[in-house]
Design a protein around this motif. Structure first.
Motif, PDB file in Angstrom:
ATOM      1  N   GLU A  12      -7.747  13.281   5.078  1.00  0.00           N
ATOM      2  CA  GLU A  12      -8.669  13.305   4.030  1.00  0.00           C
ATOM      3  C   GLU A  12      -8.710  14.702   3.408  1.00  0.00           C
ATOM      4  OE1 GLU A  12     -12.035  12.078   5.920  1.00  0.00           O
ATOM      5  OE2 GLU A  12     -11.658  10.081   5.792  1.00  0.00           O
ATOM      6  N   VAL A  13      -8.573  15.955   4.283  1.00  0.00           N
ATOM      7  CA  VAL A  13      -8.737  17.187   3.662  1.00  0.00           C
ATOM      8  C   VAL A  13      -7.375  17.451   3.054  1.00  0.00           C
ATOM      9  CG1 VAL A  13      -8.343  19.871   4.263  1.00  0.00           C
ATOM     10  CG2 VAL A  13     -10.068  18.472   5.420  1.00  0.00           C
ATOM     11  N   ALA A  14      -6.286  16.796   3.314  1.00  0.00           N
ATOM     12  CA  ALA A  14      -4.944  17.096   2.559  1.00  0.00           C
ATOM     13  C   ALA A  14      -4.902  16.378   1.120  1.00  0.00           C
ATOM     14  CB  ALA A  14      -3.704  16.579   3.272  1.00  0.00           C
ATOM     15  N   LEU A  15      -5.353  14.913   0.891  1.00  0.00           N
ATOM     16  CA  LEU A  15      -5.848  14.627  -0.148  1.00  0.00           C
ATOM     17  C   LEU A  15      -6.792  14.991  -1.038  1.00  0.00           C
ATOM     18  CD1 LEU A  15      -4.601  11.647  -1.284  1.00  0.00           C
ATOM     19  CD2 LEU A  15      -6.562  10.643  -0.925  1.00  0.00           C
ATOM     20  N   SER A  16      -7.711  15.574  -0.941  1.00  0.00           N
ATOM     21  CA  SER A  16      -8.643  16.624  -1.476  1.00  0.00           C
ATOM     22  C   SER A  16      -8.305  17.734  -1.929  1.00  0.00           C
ATOM     23  CB  SER A  16      -9.790  16.939  -0.571  1.00  0.00           C
ATOM     24  OG  SER A  16     -10.766  15.529  -0.182  1.00  0.00           O
ATOM     25  N   THR A  17      -7.228  18.249  -1.234  1.00  0.00           N
ATOM     26  CA  THR A  17      -6.482  19.514  -1.560  1.00  0.00           C
ATOM     27  C   THR A  17      -5.493  19.275  -2.718  1.00  0.00           C
ATOM     28  OG1 THR A  17      -6.509  20.379   0.683  1.00  0.00           O
ATOM     29  CG2 THR A  17      -4.910  21.451  -0.883  1.00  0.00           C
ATOM     30  N   GLU A  29      -3.188   4.584  -4.562  1.00  0.00           N
ATOM     31  CA  GLU A  29      -2.730   3.705  -3.733  1.00  0.00           C
ATOM     32  C   GLU A  29      -2.988   4.525  -2.250  1.00  0.00           C
ATOM     33  OE1 GLU A  29       1.296   2.040  -1.780  1.00  0.00           O
ATOM     34  OE2 GLU A  29       1.235   2.300  -3.743  1.00  0.00           O
ATOM     35  N   THR A  30      -2.470   5.916  -2.204  1.00  0.00           N
ATOM     36  CA  THR A  30      -2.765   6.768  -0.904  1.00  0.00           C
ATOM     37  C   THR A  30      -4.282   6.676  -0.545  1.00  0.00           C
ATOM     38  OG1 THR A  30      -1.001   7.959  -1.557  1.00  0.00           O
ATOM     39  CG2 THR A  30      -2.404   8.735  -0.013  1.00  0.00           C
ATOM     40  N   GLU A  31      -5.218   6.984  -1.462  1.00  0.00           N
ATOM     41  CA  GLU A  31      -6.623   7.038  -1.184  1.00  0.00           C
ATOM     42  C   GLU A  31      -7.059   5.472  -0.555  1.00  0.00           C
ATOM     43  OE1 GLU A  31      -8.299   7.930  -4.756  1.00  0.00           O
ATOM     44  OE2 GLU A  31      -9.266   9.754  -4.059  1.00  0.00           O
ATOM     45  N   ALA A  32      -6.324   4.316  -1.071  1.00  0.00           N
ATOM     46  CA  ALA A  32      -6.775   3.013  -0.804  1.00  0.00           C
ATOM     47  C   ALA A  32      -6.342   2.987   0.830  1.00  0.00           C
ATOM     48  CB  ALA A  32      -6.197   2.003  -1.656  1.00  0.00           C
ATOM     49  N   LEU A  33      -5.235   3.504   1.151  1.00  0.00           N
ATOM     50  CA  LEU A  33      -4.759   3.321   2.501  1.00  0.00           C
ATOM     51  C   LEU A  33      -5.437   4.055   3.484  1.00  0.00           C
ATOM     52  CD1 LEU A  33      -0.771   3.471   1.845  1.00  0.00           C
ATOM     53  CD2 LEU A  33      -1.895   1.545   2.599  1.00  0.00           C
ATOM     54  N   LEU A  34      -5.829   5.405   2.974  1.00  0.00           N
ATOM     55  CA  LEU A  34      -6.710   6.313   3.735  1.00  0.00           C
ATOM     56  C   LEU A  34      -7.986   5.399   3.981  1.00  0.00           C
ATOM     57  CD1 LEU A  34      -6.793   8.773   5.333  1.00  0.00           C
ATOM     58  CD2 LEU A  34      -7.595   9.797   3.054  1.00  0.00           C
TER      59      LEU A  34
END
Length: 128
Positions: free
Chosen positions: A50-55, A71-76
């Motif tokens: 979650e932190v890496a995606l926010s970065t 798609e990455t957010e959906a998988l997370l």
């Protein structure tokens, strides 16, 4: 009268002992049970992703590759929901491609390659 009091006492004793039957981590006496290490590590992996995606969002890469990030957010999100529903194995399976994609992004691998890897994951099935 004595029989009624005796039955009431037995019922109260049985009810009083039921709190030991609560599953681990579900309140009451169960709060004394520690969270297993593997479950704690999975939770930490979720937080790191979650932190890496926010970065990545803050770095502005979302505008260049919106479909990949969606798609990455959906998988997370799927992994987080499975974790909250206590489907830990399925949560880990959903989290693995997220971690792989984020690691490749952080290494600077061309995002078209990452996108193709991400699309391959869509056709996998997980039986619950």
């Amino acid at each position: 009268m004595l029989l009624t009091r005796l039955m009431l006492l037995l019922i109260l004793l049985n009810i009083g002992g039921c709190f030991y039957l609560v599953p681990e981590g579900k309140g009451g006496v169960a709060e004394r049970f520690p969270i297993p290490n593997w479950q704690q590590r999975l939770f930490e992996r979720l937080q790191r992703c979650e932190v890496a995606l926010s970065t990545q969002h803050l770095e502005g890469k979302v505008e260049r590759y919106p479909a990949l990030y969606k798609e990455t957010e959906a998988l997370l999100n799927e992994s987080r929901r499975l974790y909250n529903a206590e489907y830990y194995l399925q949560a880990e399976l959903a989290l693995e491609p997220v971690e792989a994609i984020l690691n490749l992004m952080q290494q600077g691998v061309h995002l078209k390659t990452v996108s193709q890897l991400s699309l391959q994951r869509q056709y996998q099935e997980v039986c619950l």
